[in-house]
Design a protein around this motif. Structure first.
Motif, mmCIF file in Angstrom:
data_model
loop_
_atom_site.group_PDB
_atom_site.id
_atom_site.type_symbol
_atom_site.label_atom_id
_atom_site.label_comp_id
_atom_site.label_asym_id
_atom_site.label_seq_id
_atom_site.Cartn_x
_atom_site.Cartn_y
_atom_site.Cartn_z
ATOM 1 N N CYS A 145 0.808 -1.214 0.000
ATOM 2 C CA CYS A 145 0.000 0.000 0.000
ATOM 3 C C CYS A 145 0.843 1.266 0.000
ATOM 4 O O CYS A 145 2.055 1.236 0.237
ATOM 5 N N ARG A 146 0.166 2.365 -0.252
ATOM 6 C CA ARG A 146 0.771 3.681 -0.175
ATOM 7 C C ARG A 146 -0.057 4.533 0.778
ATOM 8 O O ARG A 146 -1.282 4.430 0.838
ATOM 9 N N ARG A 147 0.644 5.348 1.522
ATOM 10 C CA ARG A 147 -0.001 6.171 2.536
ATOM 11 C C ARG A 147 -0.740 7.344 1.897
ATOM 12 O O ARG A 147 -0.252 7.956 0.939
ATOM 13 N N ARG A 148 -1.909 7.625 2.440
ATOM 14 C CA ARG A 148 -2.676 8.799 2.039
ATOM 15 C C ARG A 148 -3.093 9.524 3.310
ATOM 16 O O ARG A 148 -3.965 9.075 4.038
ATOM 17 N N TRP A 164 -4.082 4.104 4.473
ATOM 18 C CA TRP A 164 -3.265 3.413 3.484
ATOM 19 C C TRP A 164 -4.198 2.735 2.482
ATOM 20 O O TRP A 164 -5.204 2.129 2.874
ATOM 21 N N PHE A 165 -3.857 2.834 1.198
ATOM 22 C CA PHE A 165 -4.654 2.202 0.150
ATOM 23 C C PHE A 165 -3.789 1.231 -0.637
ATOM 24 O O PHE A 165 -2.608 1.512 -0.925
ATOM 25 N N VAL A 166 -4.378 0.076 -0.967
ATOM 26 C CA VAL A 166 -3.654 -0.933 -1.737
ATOM 27 C C VAL A 166 -3.164 -0.329 -3.043
ATOM 28 O O VAL A 166 -3.914 0.358 -3.750
ATOM 29 N N ALA A 167 -1.887 -0.598 -3.365
ATOM 30 C CA ALA A 167 -1.277 -0.119 -4.606
ATOM 31 C C ALA A 167 -0.911 -1.318 -5.476
ATOM 32 O O ALA A 167 -0.318 -2.280 -4.997
ATOM 33 N N THR A 173 -0.422 2.226 -9.177
ATOM 34 C CA THR A 173 -1.855 2.500 -9.258
ATOM 35 C C THR A 173 -2.512 2.304 -7.899
ATOM 36 O O THR A 173 -2.439 1.227 -7.312
ATOM 37 N N ILE A 174 -3.141 3.342 -7.389
ATOM 38 C CA ILE A 174 -3.843 3.259 -6.113
ATOM 39 C C ILE A 174 -5.240 2.707 -6.359
ATOM 40 O O ILE A 174 -5.991 3.218 -7.197
ATOM 41 N N THR A 175 -5.595 1.653 -5.645
ATOM 42 C CA THR A 175 -6.895 1.011 -5.830
ATOM 43 C C THR A 175 -7.960 1.636 -4.931
ATOM 44 O O THR A 175 -7.688 2.567 -4.176
ATOM 45 N N ASP A 176 -9.163 1.076 -5.014
ATOM 46 C CA ASP A 176 -10.268 1.582 -4.200
ATOM 47 C C ASP A 176 -10.310 0.954 -2.813
ATOM 48 O O ASP A 176 -11.205 1.255 -2.015
#
Length: 261
Positions: free
Chosen positions: A138-141, A146-149, A155-158
């Motif tokens: 994931c990547r931090r938002r 954190w959202f799965v990448a 690509t950041i997923t939903d």
């Protein structure tokens, strides 16, 4: 109890250590910490001789099938394989000797989670959830989201990585692998908040990767997670050209954990 977990990252058929956030199709943007002169089988044999279970072999893009197959042949039944896994090839990789297959991008067509695809992968494995690892790298938002990448972490997923998503996925797999892509390859320390959250959310084994730089980070993950989260260290290891920690010291650290149980 927290364990050191090893890895073999493959890119263009070679064992490499890459700064995760730069891993995309534009070769000029790629930042590499280390390119090994050794084949993948060298590292598989190293892990075999040290009895290090749970190593993950990750194929970062095309051109890595042969190298992954070579690693599996060196220690069949003991290495996990990920990167490009789908319902069409999951069983094949198990036949080639993978202890488990690791899946991410296939579950997120056009960046949206597909339960149908997860069901298909599990069916291809004969319903054996013990053969499946779900990668929620994931990547931090923001400060604490954190959202799965997917797609090489570009690509950041939903799907937000949180207690709800973890609990919804646990019945389908035997463990999670979670790279903090923003920390991967930087050797600047782990994402402490994410490690704490994973310990709270997960009731099955989970391995965190990203930013590990020394033995103190193993102790830190152990403390933050109360021994529930394992740690992968890559670029900092001397066997990958790093100076932060010796591979042999990580092996010894695991042995001490076993002795304390």
């Amino acid at each position: 109890m927290t364990r050191f977990r090893p890895c073999i990252d493959l890119h263009a058929g070679q064992v490499k250590q890459i700064v995760g956030g730069t891993l995309d199709s534009a070769t000029s943007a790629l930042r590499t910490n280390y390119v090994s002169a050794h084949p993948s089988s060298h590292y598989a044999s190293l892990y075999r001789d040290a009895a290090l279970e749970g190593a993950h072999v990750i194929m970062l893009g095309p051109g890595n099938d042969a190298a992954a197959t070579e690693a599996l042949a060196a220690w069949p039944g003991h290495l996990q394989v990920g990167g490009g896994i789908s319902d069409g090839n999951a069983a094949l990789w198990v036949q080639k000797g993978a202890s488990k297959v690791i899946i991410t991008s296939f579950l997120f067509p056009e960046g949206k989670f597909s339960q149908e695809r997860l069901d298909a992968v599990l069916a291809a494995l004969g319903g054996q959830r013990d053969k499946l690892v779900i990668d929620l790298s994931c990547r931090r938002r923001g400060d604490d989201k954190w959202f799965v990448a997917m797609n090489k972490w570009q690509t950041i997923t939903d799907m937000e990585v949180n207690q709800e998503s973890i609990k919804s996925l646990e019945p389908y797999c035997s463990e999670f692998l979670i790279h903090a892509a923003d920390n991967e390859g930087l050797q600047k320390g782990i994402d402490e908040k994410l490690v704490e959250k994973l310990a709270a959310w997960c009731s099955i084994p989970v391995t965190y990767a990203g930013g590990g730089r020394n033995l103190d980070d193993l102790e830190l993950v152990k403390k933050l997670s109360n021994g529930k989260v394992d740690l992968t260290i890559g670029s900092a290891l001397d066997c990958f050209g790093g100076t932060g920690v010796k591979f042999d010291d990580c092996v010894e650290w695991n042995r001490k954990q076993d002795a304390e149980r």
